[in-house]
Design an enzyme around this catalytic site. Sequence first.
Site, PDB file in Angstrom:
ATOM      1  N   HIS A  28      27.504  52.533  41.401  1.00 43.73           N
ATOM      2  CA  HIS A  28      27.026  51.558  40.427  1.00 43.73           C
ATOM      3  C   HIS A  28      26.791  50.191  41.077  1.00 43.73           C
ATOM      4  O   HIS A  28      25.779  49.538  40.823  1.00 43.73           O
ATOM      5  CB  HIS A  28      28.037  51.433  39.276  1.00 43.73           C
ATOM      6  N   ARG A 304      36.944  27.921  48.570  1.00 40.74           N
ATOM      7  CA  ARG A 304      37.956  28.704  49.280  1.00 40.74           C
ATOM      8  C   ARG A 304      37.453  30.081  49.682  1.00 40.74           C
ATOM      9  O   ARG A 304      37.898  30.644  50.680  1.00 40.74           O
ATOM     10  CB  ARG A 304      39.211  28.862  48.410  1.00 40.74           C
ATOM     11  N   ASN A 307      33.252  30.985  52.579  1.00 43.79           N
ATOM     12  CA  ASN A 307      33.190  31.183  54.025  1.00 43.79           C
ATOM     13  C   ASN A 307      34.601  31.081  54.584  1.00 43.79           C
ATOM     14  O   ASN A 307      35.044  30.016  55.004  1.00 43.79           O
ATOM     15  CB  ASN A 307      32.273  30.139  54.663  1.00 43.79           C
ATOM     16  N   TYR A 319      43.095  20.252  58.071  1.00 42.37           N
ATOM     17  CA  TYR A 319      44.021  19.956  56.975  1.00 42.37           C
ATOM     18  C   TYR A 319      45.469  19.868  57.459  1.00 42.37           C
ATOM     19  O   TYR A 319      46.168  18.881  57.208  1.00 42.37           O
ATOM     20  CB  TYR A 319      43.898  21.022  55.883  1.00 42.37           C
ATOM     21  N   SER A 342      33.703  18.075  57.246  1.00 36.83           N
ATOM     22  CA  SER A 342      32.778  19.174  56.956  1.00 36.83           C
ATOM     23  C   SER A 342      31.416  18.655  56.526  1.00 36.83           C
ATOM     24  O   SER A 342      30.379  19.154  56.963  1.00 36.83           O
ATOM     25  CB  SER A 342      33.367  20.070  55.862  1.00 36.83           C
ATOM     26  N   HIS A 346      27.923  19.285  58.581  1.00 37.27           N
ATOM     27  CA  HIS A 346      26.805  19.921  57.881  1.00 37.27           C
ATOM     28  C   HIS A 346      25.559  19.039  57.931  1.00 37.27           C
ATOM     29  O   HIS A 346      24.444  19.526  58.177  1.00 37.27           O
ATOM     30  CB  HIS A 346      27.174  20.204  56.424  1.00 37.27           C
TER      31      HIS A 346
END
Length: 436
Positions: A28, A304, A307, A319, A342, A346
Amino acid sequence: MNSEKNKSKPSRFIKRNSLLTDLFENDHIKTVYHLFIATFIGLFVNTVAYDYLKKGEVVLGLKLIKSGFGKLHIALLVWCGYFLVTCSIYYIFKLWATYRNFHKLQVTKFWDWFWITLLSLYYIYSFKFAAYVVTEFKLPPASSAIVVLEQTRLLMKIHSFIRSNIHKPHSDNPLKLPPFSNFLYFLFVPTLIYQETYPRTAKINWKFVLLRLLECIAVIFYLSFVIDRFLNPTVQDFGSRKYTLNELILCIFENTTTGIFFLLPTFFLVLHSWQNLFGELTRFGDRLFYSDWWTCTDFSGYFRKWNIIVQSWLYLYVYKDFNDNVFKGNTTLSKLAVFLISAVVHEWVLTYMFGFFFPLLFAEFLVFGTIFNYVGAPKTAAFNVLFWYALALGMGSLVTMYGIEYYARANAPVERPSFREWVVPRFLTCDCIHVS
């Protein structure tokens, strides 16, 4: 971070398939995969008919692919250079580790700071060199993407390897590095987190490899069809004629569907097909490259799950380092540091990929991303629908505005642009918007 968020950050690698690999075992769910194949066939036939009946030629999206991957040999040569330099980092790191054990405390501190400074300079000049290459050789978007993305990936690998092997300050044992073969293997496996060993499959499934390779090729054509048939017709005249403000706004709403046509194939290409291709070739057992982000009702869960490869690296090396060593337990500032770094990376990638500075993604990522990270939503079907529409609208605005800026600079170029003309969006200064 709360316990729910920590669940998405695996503390160890285990042997497991990618989620879609398992889901496609269900007949399915596999129908969705077949639907995308049918859509690809539809776009292929549509493009053939459009090219032949309207343009009198059949190019099958090859013209856009050829222009996007132009000067590919330069990008590949630069990658080879980056790879060789990255390999040399192992031996430089080994030199540091070997000789620091024979020095007295004061000399050791100087020795450490000397190499930390050199490493920091390498990080900086690695970015500068990639920017120089794509600018000096005027590489088109796809070839530029290979240079800047691979440069960034290899830099993250280097940082992970060094951070994972660095000698703890309170230990008196000499630092022993793993063999070069471990480092070399790490450069090709689809993870940014280094450890001595990984779970591995018994053998390479070459049928699986071939299918993933065909998927990569098909998705590149798919994206080419989407750009040529849906995005370009709405933005390619910008800079050669005036657009009304209403037309500009309408373009964004028209391209919400185009945004999804971009988002899903790009996710499938980068995080499923490409990672599984290299996972199979290297017999890398842990294929948790993403989680079920499509079931999210808020962007906190999306960030979260989208990626996990990059998210795990950011968690461990940004972090945790900021939280433990810089902000001393202030999780809010540590999260902001993650979003800022980040967003900057980017934006840097897009700037040199397209050849112009247009910080729309930076604003969306840093401002809206940071805000939405703290906004939860009930796990209901209605909020999942709202999440998907917000995702489509955000992606639609990105592809539209970056497309408009691209064509504004192509159709209304400036000879020897100043720094101001480089950083100020061209679509605002080319006198192409008619405000009634």
